[in-house]
Motif scaffolding. Structure first.
Motif, PDB file in Angstrom:
ATOM      1  N   ARG A   1     158.069  33.599 106.037  1.00  0.00           N
ATOM      2  CA  ARG A   1     156.621  33.529 106.213  1.00  0.00           C
ATOM      3  C   ARG A   1     155.965  33.123 104.909  1.00  0.00           C
ATOM      4  NH1 ARG A   1     154.736  38.700 109.827  1.00  0.00           N
ATOM      5  NH2 ARG A   1     155.847  38.134 111.718  1.00  0.00           N
ATOM      6  N   ASN A   2     155.029  32.296 105.037  1.00  0.00           N
ATOM      7  CA  ASN A   2     154.301  31.855 103.855  1.00  0.00           C
ATOM      8  C   ASN A   2     152.866  32.304 103.995  1.00  0.00           C
ATOM      9  OD1 ASN A   2     156.580  30.515 102.884  1.00  0.00           O
ATOM     10  ND2 ASN A   2     156.157  28.741 104.159  1.00  0.00           N
ATOM     11  N   ASN A   3     152.624  33.386 103.357  1.00  0.00           N
ATOM     12  CA  ASN A   3     151.251  33.886 103.375  1.00  0.00           C
ATOM     13  C   ASN A   3     150.504  33.281 102.210  1.00  0.00           C
ATOM     14  OD1 ASN A   3     151.749  35.463 105.620  1.00  0.00           O
ATOM     15  ND2 ASN A   3     152.596  37.112 104.355  1.00  0.00           N
ATOM     16  N   PHE A   4     150.205  32.036 102.404  1.00  0.00           N
ATOM     17  CA  PHE A   4     149.485  31.365 101.344  1.00  0.00           C
ATOM     18  C   PHE A   4     148.024  31.739 101.416  1.00  0.00           C
ATOM     19  CE2 PHE A   4     153.033  29.537  99.870  1.00  0.00           C
ATOM     20  CZ  PHE A   4     153.644  28.596 100.672  1.00  0.00           C
ATOM     21  N   PRO A   5     147.402  31.639 100.301  1.00  0.00           N
ATOM     22  CA  PRO A   5     145.954  31.845 100.355  1.00  0.00           C
ATOM     23  C   PRO A   5     145.289  30.760 101.169  1.00  0.00           C
ATOM     24  CG  PRO A   5     146.800  32.010  98.101  1.00  0.00           C
ATOM     25  CD  PRO A   5     147.910  31.501  98.942  1.00  0.00           C
ATOM     26  N   LYS A   6     144.109  31.065 101.556  1.00  0.00           N
ATOM     27  CA  LYS A   6     143.434  30.117 102.420  1.00  0.00           C
ATOM     28  C   LYS A   6     143.205  28.786 101.733  1.00  0.00           C
ATOM     29  CE  LYS A   6     141.119  33.552 105.274  1.00  0.00           C
ATOM     30  NZ  LYS A   6     139.817  34.071 105.737  1.00  0.00           N
ATOM     31  N   VAL A   7     143.064  28.881 100.459  1.00  0.00           N
ATOM     32  CA  VAL A   7     142.797  27.641  99.760  1.00  0.00           C
ATOM     33  C   VAL A   7     143.997  26.708  99.806  1.00  0.00           C
ATOM     34  CG1 VAL A   7     141.105  28.644  98.235  1.00  0.00           C
ATOM     35  CG2 VAL A   7     143.506  28.736  97.602  1.00  0.00           C
ATOM     36  N   LEU A   8     145.123  27.286 100.009  1.00  0.00           N
ATOM     37  CA  LEU A   8     146.320  26.470 100.100  1.00  0.00           C
ATOM     38  C   LEU A   8     146.662  26.143 101.533  1.00  0.00           C
ATOM     39  CD1 LEU A   8     148.593  28.182  97.440  1.00  0.00           C
ATOM     40  CD2 LEU A   8     147.131  26.190  97.184  1.00  0.00           C
TER      41      LEU A   8
ATOM     42  N   TYR B   1     146.471  23.093 106.613  1.00  0.00           N
ATOM     43  CA  TYR B   1     146.637  22.707 108.004  1.00  0.00           C
ATOM     44  C   TYR B   1     145.450  21.926 108.520  1.00  0.00           C
ATOM     45  CZ  TYR B   1     150.626  25.756 107.966  1.00  0.00           C
ATOM     46  OH  TYR B   1     151.820  26.321 107.689  1.00  0.00           O
ATOM     47  N   LYS B   2     144.325  22.223 107.886  1.00  0.00           N
ATOM     48  CA  LYS B   2     143.155  21.477 108.321  1.00  0.00           C
ATOM     49  C   LYS B   2     143.219  20.109 107.685  1.00  0.00           C
ATOM     50  CE  LYS B   2     140.252  25.539 108.928  1.00  0.00           C
ATOM     51  NZ  LYS B   2     139.002  26.201 108.522  1.00  0.00           N
ATOM     52  N   LEU B   3     143.682  19.232 108.456  1.00  0.00           N
ATOM     53  CA  LEU B   3     143.915  17.897 107.925  1.00  0.00           C
ATOM     54  C   LEU B   3     142.619  17.236 107.513  1.00  0.00           C
ATOM     55  CD1 LEU B   3     146.019  15.755 107.362  1.00  0.00           C
ATOM     56  CD2 LEU B   3     145.661  14.885 109.676  1.00  0.00           C
ATOM     57  N   SER B   4     141.612  17.520 108.290  1.00  0.00           N
ATOM     58  CA  SER B   4     140.353  16.886 107.961  1.00  0.00           C
ATOM     59  C   SER B   4     139.878  17.342 106.595  1.00  0.00           C
ATOM     60  CB  SER B   4     139.318  17.221 109.029  1.00  0.00           C
ATOM     61  OG  SER B   4     139.118  18.620 109.074  1.00  0.00           O
ATOM     62  N   VAL B   5     140.075  18.596 106.361  1.00  0.00           N
ATOM     63  CA  VAL B   5     139.661  19.106 105.060  1.00  0.00           C
ATOM     64  C   VAL B   5     140.536  18.505 103.973  1.00  0.00           C
ATOM     65  CG1 VAL B   5     139.379  21.179 103.659  1.00  0.00           C
ATOM     66  CG2 VAL B   5     138.803  21.210 106.089  1.00  0.00           C
ATOM     67  N   TRP B   6     141.752  18.330 104.344  1.00  0.00           N
ATOM     68  CA  TRP B   6     142.684  17.794 103.345  1.00  0.00           C
ATOM     69  C   TRP B   6     142.371  16.332 103.047  1.00  0.00           C
ATOM     70  CZ3 TRP B   6     148.370  16.495 102.955  1.00  0.00           C
ATOM     71  CH2 TRP B   6     148.926  17.164 101.869  1.00  0.00           C
ATOM     72  N   VAL B   7     142.104  15.665 104.092  1.00  0.00           N
ATOM     73  CA  VAL B   7     141.869  14.234 103.909  1.00  0.00           C
ATOM     74  C   VAL B   7     140.466  13.997 103.403  1.00  0.00           C
ATOM     75  CG1 VAL B   7     141.750  12.031 105.098  1.00  0.00           C
ATOM     76  CG2 VAL B   7     143.542  13.675 105.681  1.00  0.00           C
TER      77      VAL B   7
END
Lengths: 533, 207
Positions: free
Chosen positions: A283-290, A293-299
């Motif tokens: 499990r990767n409990n990454f912080p939300k900033v990481l 998955y939201k590609l739109s946000v990423w792009v």
């Protein structure tokens, strides 16, 4: 000489009443020749032999020198006191055996035979014995049989006709059970066909559920009571052909399916176990900033909100170094604080000087403009959108003057320390940060005569340069330049100084604050607002 | 100090096994009675045959007809219990004969002992099974009474005949003063009796 022997003989089948159950195996043999032991120490030896379901009593003289010409047989039984009975078929016989199949029929009896050898009318030798027929189970010769291999079974054809005639009666035959013995790969399997009633014809036994491509051998025999006395027939073998393709393929298919199922089950269980123990799929409990998955946000990352920026031109002014004593008190700062000087316009300027940093830290020098007559100050036009940018410096600011209550047109200059809108200064150990609401202050460019040390600014376009400087200061100051085009740090150089707008209580009215251009460089409040708002 | 618990621990397992073993031995399965009887009877037959190498022909003149009651088998539908009781009676009487220490023959003693042991085991087996049947056959007694009233021979008659039979044998021995020939004749006769009852086991199996 009476020869006494006690020999147990195996009688013929017809001698066996009900109760004798020789087991007939179709490993099916018929006719064990059973030779009874000779218990006699007399002149001859009596033997009881069962051959082809016939009880044959044979004798052999021990002294071969004596050769009788003929023999006669008598017998009696133990259960009754009876006289010797002569056997009709065995009277004055030259052979040395006698068939007693039809004579000795009672299995419970103990028969006492007597054989007398004659030469003419003289008895040369006499032998006696005792035979308890029960003790010797009936080893029978196996019948003839044939095996035929088919696509799905093996057929065993047993010919009982060869032995049916030897079976004395129904009673004896009832207790015969046939067994088939397979030999495949060393595995022996007995079959026990049920034979009911008289069997006078061929008997067919089917063996199915066989393994294809396997050599099967069949042997038939009659199993007597005594398991050791069995006469087995010779083996007849046949290779079971895989005409059983359907079944073999079906079995292979079923086996393959089962194998696949087992393999899949093992794999799934292994994966599930590994996942459960955390060996895989961590499990990767990454912080939300990481959380990408939201590609739109990423792009399309969200841009930070635009901040209002103002171009600031930094003017370096060399001034005398003045030690800041952090005492904002007017009295205490009287020594250090630059005495407010009076400008030509009557303004009292207070300046805040900062150390010039090569890192282009802009500092703001505020001057307390208290010159009531200041009206000829040249004040560069402020930028439309400029606002003062005050950047903290690593060294404490030096406040040279404090703004007092300004009067006149666009009294913009205020005591930054007392201005409500101004945020209080923050001082750290190394720096003092002044947050001045430029809307409430009046900035001006210092004149050349007021500050000869100060190099004139290099306005660029419709810029309004605000210079805050203290003539007593030799420290170079960074002048804050408000630029409409954005904050710009001017290159050190001559800078134009514009005095603070003078306090002109009468010349200008408040109503004209907003849009009065003093023309001498002073920037009215409105303009300042335009700049700094 | 810890020796005793160790000993107990060591002996516990063998004791438990022995207990189970003994329990298993003592609790013989009466469903396998016919198998046991068949096997033991045949063994006794073989032993009697091997006990003496040959029957002395000179003793043939002393032979006697003891009149084995073969009419037991003539019953069309002998009951299982009747057969078991007959077996029990036969075993008891034969054991009584062979347990006498009056042998004056050169029989091999080991065979004689084996015959005595076999008969003793057979008796115990039959006693246990007959007691179990008595507990579960109350209704059968009622049926037997009804059958008795219908004229069917009383099953106990076979036991009486058997007792008479063995009584004759015993009297013969006494009369012959337990001579060698008497014993030989008795040996042959009892062997015949054993075979006769060996056929009875087939009836038990059928039932």
């Amino acid at each position: 000489m009476v020869l006494s022997q006690n020999v147990s003989a195996v009688g013929p089948l017809n001698l066996y009443p009900m109760g004798m159950y020789p087991m007939v195996h179709i490993s099916l043999m018929f006719g064990i020749s059973y030779v009874l032991p000779d218990f006699s120490n007399e002149s001859c030896t009596l033997k009881m032999t069962l051959r082809n379901l016939q009880s044959i009593l044979s004798w052999e003289l021990k002294n071969h020198s004596i050769v009788p010409t003929h023999y006669t047989l008598w017998y009696t039984i133990m259960s009754k006191q009876e006289d010797m009975k002569i056997v009709g078929d065995c009277t004055n016989i030259t052979r040395s055996f006698c068939d007693l199949t039809d004579v000795w029929v009672n299995m419970t009896e103990t028969y006492i035979p007597k054989v007398v050898g004659f030469r003419g009318n003289a008895a040369l030798v006499s032998c006696m014995g005792s035979f308890f027929l029960t003790m010797d189970t009936l080893p029978l010769d196996p019948p003839e049989f044939e095996i035929v291999g088919f696509t799905d079974h093996i057929s065993v054809n047993v010919n009982f006709q060869s032995v049916a005639s030897k079976i004395p009666n129904e009673e004896g035959l009832q207790f015969y059970l046939a067994l088939i013995e397979e030999q495949s790969g060393g595995t022996v399997k007995k079959h026990k066909p049920q034979i009911n009633g008289n069997v006078t014809e061929n008997f067919i036994y089917v063996i199915d559920k066989l393994i294809p491509k396997t050599n099967y051998c069949v042997s038939v025999y009659f199993e007597p009571k005594h398991p050791r006395k069995i006469k087995r027939s010779p083996l007849k073998c046949t290779l079971f052909q895989p005409g059983w393709k359907s079944e073999s393929s079906e079995s292979a298919t079923i086996g393959g399916i089962i194998t696949l199922f087992l393999v899949a089950a093992v794999v799934i269980s292994t994966v599930a176990m590994l996942k459960r123990i955390g060996y895989i799929c961590l499990r990767n409990n990454f912080p939300k900033v990481l959380n990408f998955y939201k590609l739109s946000v990423w792009v399309f990352p969200e841009l930070p909100p635009l901040e209002k920026v103002a171009t600031v031109e930094v003017i370096h002014i060399n001034r005398k170094k003045k030690v800041w004593n952090y005492n904002y008190d007017d009295e205490s700062d009287s020594d250090n604080e630059a005495a407010p000087r009076k400008s030509a316009g009557g303004y009292t300027t207070h300046g805040l000087t900062g150390r010039l940093w090569p890192a282009s830290v802009s500092s703001v020098t505020l001057e307390d403009c208290s010159d009531p007559a200041a009206e000829e100050r040249d004040l560069p036009e402020p930028e439309a959108d400029a606002e003062a940018l005050m950047a903290p410096g690593p060294s404490p600011w030096q406040s040279e003057c404090t703004s007092r209550g300004y009067q006149g047109r666009g009294n913009l200059l205020q005591d930054p320390f007392s201005e409500e809108d101004s945020s209080p200064t923050e001082g750290s150990g190394d720096r003092i940060v002044f947050n001045v609401d430029l809307n409430s202050v009046c900035v001006r460019a210092l004149e050349d005569n007021d500050d000869s040390e100060v190099t004139p600014m290099l306005p660029s376009g419709p810029e309004e340069t605000v210079v805050l400087e203290d003539p007593d200061e030799t420290e170079s100051n960074l002048l804050l330049v408000a630029s409409g085009g954005g904050a710009q740090l001017p290159s050190p150089g001559p800078s134009a100084e514009y005095p603070w707008p003078e306090d002109s209580p009468s010349d200008k009215s408040d109503t004209s604050e907003s849009d009065v251009d003093m023309g001498d460089g002073y920037v009215m409040r409105l303009m300042n607002r335009e700049i700094f708002n | 100090m810890s020796a005793e618990p160790d000993v107990i621990r060591k002996c516990m397992w063998p004791v438990c096994l022995m207990g189970l073993f003994v329990t298993g031995i003592l609790s013989l399965d009466c469903n396998l009675l016919n198998v046991h009887l068949r096997r033991v009877t045949w063994q006794n037959l073989s032993l009697l045959r091997r006990m003496s190498k040959s029957f002395p022909i000179e003793c043939l003149k002393e032979s006697k007809a003891f009149e084995l009651p073969q009419e037991i088998l003539s019953h069309t539908q002998p009951l299982t219990r009747d057969i078991k009781e007959a077996f029990y009676e036969m075993s008891r009487q034969a054991f009584h004969i062979f347990i006498q220490d009056t042998f004056k023959s050169n029989w091999e003693e080991k065979h004689l002992r084996q015959v005595q042991i076999g008969l003793d085991q057979q008796l115990q087996y039959l006693e246990q099974c007959l007691e179990e049947e008595e507990e579960n056959e109350d209704m059968r007694e009622v049926a037997e009474d009804e059958r008795t009233q219908s004229g069917t021979p009383v099953p106990q008659l076979s036991n009486l005949e058997l007792r008479r039979y063995f009584n004759r044998i015993d009297r013969f021995l006494k009369d012959k003063k337990y001579s060698h020939c008497a014993w030989e004749i008795v040996r042959v006769e009892i062997r015949r009796c054993f075979y006769f009852f060996h056929k009875f086991t087939a009836l038990l199996r059928r039932k």
